[in-house]
Design an enzyme around this catalytic site. Structure first.
Site, PDB file in Angstrom:
ATOM      1  N   HIS A 106       0.876  -1.176   0.000  1.00 49.57           N
ATOM      2  CA  HIS A 106       0.000   0.000   0.000  1.00 49.57           C
ATOM      3  C   HIS A 106       0.913   1.225   0.000  1.00 49.57           C
ATOM      4  O   HIS A 106       1.996   1.189   0.594  1.00 49.57           O
ATOM      5  CB  HIS A 106      -0.846   0.108   1.274  1.00 49.57           C
ATOM      6  CG  HIS A 106      -1.765  -1.035   1.532  1.00 49.57           C
ATOM      7  ND1 HIS A 106      -1.364  -2.167   2.169  1.00 49.57           N
ATOM      8  CD2 HIS A 106      -3.089  -1.192   1.276  1.00 49.57           C
ATOM      9  CE1 HIS A 106      -2.396  -2.995   2.283  1.00 49.57           C
ATOM     10  NE2 HIS A 106      -3.446  -2.428   1.748  1.00 49.57           N
ATOM     11  N   ASP A 109       2.405   2.063   3.294  1.00 47.73           N
ATOM     12  CA  ASP A 109       3.281   1.061   3.916  1.00 47.73           C
ATOM     13  C   ASP A 109       4.726   1.502   3.688  1.00 47.73           C
ATOM     14  O   ASP A 109       5.597   1.250   4.512  1.00 47.73           O
ATOM     15  CB  ASP A 109       3.180  -0.315   3.231  1.00 47.73           C
ATOM     16  CG  ASP A 109       1.798  -0.929   3.309  1.00 47.73           C
ATOM     17  OD1 ASP A 109       1.024  -0.535   4.199  1.00 47.73           O
ATOM     18  OD2 ASP A 109       1.510  -1.796   2.464  1.00 47.73           O
ATOM     19  N   GLU A 237     -10.565  -6.839  -5.063  1.00 45.07           N
ATOM     20  CA  GLU A 237     -10.437  -7.912  -4.071  1.00 45.07           C
ATOM     21  C   GLU A 237     -11.724  -8.016  -3.260  1.00 45.07           C
ATOM     22  O   GLU A 237     -12.026  -7.136  -2.450  1.00 45.07           O
ATOM     23  CB  GLU A 237      -9.241  -7.594  -3.152  1.00 45.07           C
ATOM     24  CG  GLU A 237      -8.963  -8.686  -2.142  1.00 45.07           C
ATOM     25  CD  GLU A 237      -7.715  -8.392  -1.317  1.00 45.07           C
ATOM     26  OE1 GLU A 237      -6.753  -7.802  -1.855  1.00 45.07           O
ATOM     27  OE2 GLU A 237      -7.717  -8.747  -0.121  1.00 45.07           O
ATOM     28  N   GLU A 273      -8.981 -13.816  -1.973  1.00 41.28           N
ATOM     29  CA  GLU A 273      -8.257 -14.121  -0.723  1.00 41.28           C
ATOM     30  C   GLU A 273      -8.953 -15.259   0.025  1.00 41.28           C
ATOM     31  O   GLU A 273     -10.175 -15.251   0.192  1.00 41.28           O
ATOM     32  CB  GLU A 273      -8.190 -12.850   0.138  1.00 41.28           C
ATOM     33  CG  GLU A 273      -7.511 -13.083   1.472  1.00 41.28           C
ATOM     34  CD  GLU A 273      -7.129 -11.785   2.178  1.00 41.28           C
ATOM     35  OE1 GLU A 273      -6.730 -10.818   1.498  1.00 41.28           O
ATOM     36  OE2 GLU A 273      -7.242 -11.761   3.415  1.00 41.28           O
ATOM     37  N   HIS A 276     -11.086 -14.223   3.009  1.00 41.30           N
ATOM     38  CA  HIS A 276     -12.296 -13.504   2.593  1.00 41.30           C
ATOM     39  C   HIS A 276     -13.344 -14.481   2.075  1.00 41.30           C
ATOM     40  O   HIS A 276     -14.546 -14.298   2.311  1.00 41.30           O
ATOM     41  CB  HIS A 276     -11.956 -12.477   1.512  1.00 41.30           C
ATOM     42  CG  HIS A 276     -11.028 -11.396   1.980  1.00 41.30           C
ATOM     43  ND1 HIS A 276     -10.595 -10.374   1.162  1.00 41.30           N
ATOM     44  CD2 HIS A 276     -10.450 -11.163   3.183  1.00 41.30           C
ATOM     45  CE1 HIS A 276      -9.790  -9.579   1.833  1.00 41.30           C
ATOM     46  NE2 HIS A 276      -9.679 -10.040   3.067  1.00 41.30           N
ATOM     47  N   ASP A 301      -4.580 -13.830  -2.753  1.00 41.28           N
ATOM     48  CA  ASP A 301      -4.003 -13.478  -1.459  1.00 41.28           C
ATOM     49  C   ASP A 301      -4.054 -14.723  -0.586  1.00 41.28           C
ATOM     50  O   ASP A 301      -5.131 -15.242  -0.266  1.00 41.28           O
ATOM     51  CB  ASP A 301      -4.786 -12.323  -0.804  1.00 41.28           C
ATOM     52  CG  ASP A 301      -4.228 -10.963  -1.209  1.00 41.28           C
ATOM     53  OD1 ASP A 301      -3.346 -10.922  -2.085  1.00 41.28           O
ATOM     54  OD2 ASP A 301      -4.667  -9.943  -0.636  1.00 41.28           O
ATOM     55  N   ASP A 312     -11.351 -12.078  10.337  1.00 37.73           N
ATOM     56  CA  ASP A 312     -10.312 -12.061   9.320  1.00 37.73           C
ATOM     57  C   ASP A 312      -8.970 -12.144  10.045  1.00 37.73           C
ATOM     58  O   ASP A 312      -8.314 -11.142  10.292  1.00 37.73           O
ATOM     59  CB  ASP A 312     -10.430 -10.742   8.536  1.00 37.73           C
ATOM     60  CG  ASP A 312      -9.570 -10.743   7.294  1.00 37.73           C
ATOM     61  OD1 ASP A 312      -9.154 -11.828   6.857  1.00 37.73           O
ATOM     62  OD2 ASP A 312      -9.326  -9.645   6.755  1.00 37.73           O
ATOM     63  N   ASP A 344      -0.796 -12.465   2.113  1.00 37.32           N
ATOM     64  CA  ASP A 344      -1.493 -11.439   2.891  1.00 37.32           C
ATOM     65  C   ASP A 344      -1.793 -12.057   4.258  1.00 37.32           C
ATOM     66  O   ASP A 344      -2.937 -12.380   4.585  1.00 37.32           O
ATOM     67  CB  ASP A 344      -2.779 -11.018   2.160  1.00 37.32           C
ATOM     68  CG  ASP A 344      -3.376  -9.761   2.752  1.00 37.32           C
ATOM     69  OD1 ASP A 344      -2.848  -9.284   3.773  1.00 37.32           O
ATOM     70  OD2 ASP A 344      -4.373  -9.260   2.207  1.00 37.32           O
TER      71      ASP A 344
HETATM   72  C1  XUL Z   1      -7.775  -6.734   3.975  1.00 38.25           C
HETATM   73  C2  XUL Z   1      -6.921  -7.123   2.849  1.00 38.25           C
HETATM   74  C3  XUL Z   1      -6.000  -6.071   2.327  1.00 38.25           C
HETATM   75  C4  XUL Z   1      -5.888  -6.059   0.843  1.00 38.25           C
HETATM   76  C5  XUL Z   1      -5.092  -4.892   0.306  1.00 38.25           C
HETATM   77  O1  XUL Z   1      -8.577  -7.746   4.469  1.00 38.25           O
HETATM   78  O2  XUL Z   1      -6.945  -8.244   2.409  1.00 38.25           O
HETATM   79  O3  XUL Z   1      -4.768  -6.267   2.912  1.00 38.25           O
HETATM   80  O4  XUL Z   1      -5.303  -7.219   0.366  1.00 38.25           O
HETATM   81  O5  XUL Z   1      -5.592  -3.679   0.699  1.00 38.25           O
HETATM   82 CO    CO Z   2      -5.903  -9.170   0.874  1.00 44.72          CO
END
Ligand code: XUL
Ligand code: CO
Length: 441
Positions: A106, A109, A237, A273, A276, A301, A312, A344
């Protein structure tokens, strides 16, 4: 400019090598052999493993009940530019020692956000050339960049979907800069995770207007990046909840509908992800199959959730069965479109040694490698694929084929059904297939 500074942050840790499953060295890969060919491709090219800058170099283990427990030597300098350079040194050292080719970031970051947009831009202008030089020196690349439009209090009601246009414009400015730096660092893709794009209560929310704003916003970002030469993919995402109660990017199917509705389907794919998917009450295999069926399987991810508490938790992946299921889709789809496997994931709050993030990544990498090998064997040696083909074979010829190609009407189905009588029951053979998967793990 001092590159790869003399300071070694991860002292005593040598580059992680493939030593094979018989090795008892915990700081080695047991299954990930980057140069090994699986399904016609080198393992390292299948995966394109990436380190997530935020979890590995920014988070310090804080949770809602207590302060961070992980004090990193790269956080010591007080000056934000010096601190960011030390962090970049540590990051490149770590990524290189793991033998990875990629990282994801990001915007903030890389360096702490300033008090104003101008100050933030100035700071990015100091760290980006530094990182670019370090990338050149080490060969490390950017899998994707993104913008953190969810941590700052200004985004408490959303960024692109904020009810206040001033905040939407501020988010736009931030995304412009994030696209600029991703381009500058040669980022191969760009991610949108709608951190606070959603709502807590419909009593204060105009859902249609907010979603329209998000569609327009993503189109503007796409147009800007394309105009400035960005050739990679944009990824959205999906995540169903957290931080908002209802996130607009709920799951793969929701995001695909959204992208199609706003005519973004040609430039955007999905970054899926594991955790998620779990939060959305799906399996990752389901999310990947949905994305693939729309030609939108972009990037992954890698992590895992906690199957008991429903948060999460972003734990490092180690569930071999789950990842083998995912690798079946991965191999059947011939990989990802432009993306890779980004960890991630974060170590637990009580993992406080400098080698803990090595063990965490090694475990994740080896799980993927083992799963890839298993999935390849399932696809090539077992009856799995032929069973799947056979199950749908009634559509390969005759009336079934005519149906698939749109040559039949509902009256035709009526006529055919009357001629055929009651169809026989055909077993789905689920238990047999589950056993096959287990056999190859
Ligand atoms: C949050 C998440 C983030 C994204 C990037 O749950 O997965 O880290 O991958 O913003
Ligand atoms: Co993510």
């Amino acid at each position: 400019m001092a590159l790869l500074g003399d300071q070694e942050f991860f002292k005593g840790i040598q580059p992680i090598q493939y030593e094979g499953p018989e090795s008892d060295n915990p700081l080695s890969y047991k299954y990930y052999n980057p140069e090994q060919v699986v399904a016609g491709k080198l393992m390292k090219d299948h995966f394109k493993f990436a380190v997530a800058y935020w979890h590995s170099f920014c988070g310090q283990g804080a949770d809602p009940f207590g302060a961070g427990t992980q004090s990193f030597p790269w956080d010591l300098p007080r000056d934000p530019v010096e601190a960011a350079k030390a962090k970049a040194d540590a990051a490149i050292e770590f990524i290189t020692k793991l033998g990875f080719d990629y990282y994801c970031f990001h915007d903030y970051d890389l360096i702490q956000e300033g008090d104003s947009l101008a100050e933030s831009e100035k700071r990015l202008g100091k760290i980006v050339p530094y990182l670019k030089a370090k990338q050149k020196e080490s060969g490390v690349k950017v899998l994707w960049g993104t913008a953190n439009c969810f941590s700052h209090p200004r985004y408490m009601n959303g960024a692109a979907t904020n009810p206040d246009f001033e905040v939407v414009a501020r988010a736009g400015a931030q995304i412009k800069l994030a696209l600029d730096i991703t381009l500058e660092l040669g980022g191969e893709n760009y991610v949108f995770w709608g951190g606070r794009e959603g709502y807590m209560s419909l009593l204060n929310t105009d859902l249609k207007r907010e979603q329209d704003h998000m569609g327009r916003f993503l189109g503007m970002a796409r147009d800007y990046a394309r105009k400035h030469g960005f050739k990679g993919n944009f990824f959205v995402e999906p995540k169903p909840m957290e931080p908002m109660k209802h996130q607009y990017d709920f799951d793969a199917a929701t995001v695909i509908g959204f992208l199609n509705h706003f005519d973004l389907q040609n430039d955007f794919k999905l970054n899926l992800e594991f955790n998620h998917a779990t939060l959305a009450n799906h399996t990752m295999q389901h999310e990947m199959a949905v994305a693939a069926s729309h030609n939108m399987l972009g990037s992954l991810d890698a992590n895992r959730g906690d199957y008991q508490n429903g948060w999460d938790t972003d734990q490092f992946p180690n569930n071999l069965y789950e990842i083998t299921e995912a690798m079946l889709i991965f191999l059947m789809e011939s990989g990802l479109q432009g993306g890779g496997i980004n960890f991630d994931a974060k170590i637990r709050r009580n993992s406080t040694d400098m080698d803990d993030i090595f063990h965490a990544h090694i475990g994740g990498v080896d799980t993927f490698a083992k799963a890839l090998i298993a999935a390849d064997r399932v696809l090539t040696n077992s009856p799995y694929k032929s069973f799947l083909g056979e199950r749908y074979s009634s559509f390969d010829s005759g009336d079934g084929k005519a149906f698939e190609s749109g040559k039949l009407t509902l009256e035709d189905l009526y006529r055919i059904a009357n001629q055929s009588g009651e169809p026989p029951l055909r077993s789905g053979k689920q238990e047999m297939l589950e056993n096959i998967l287990n056999q190859y793990l």
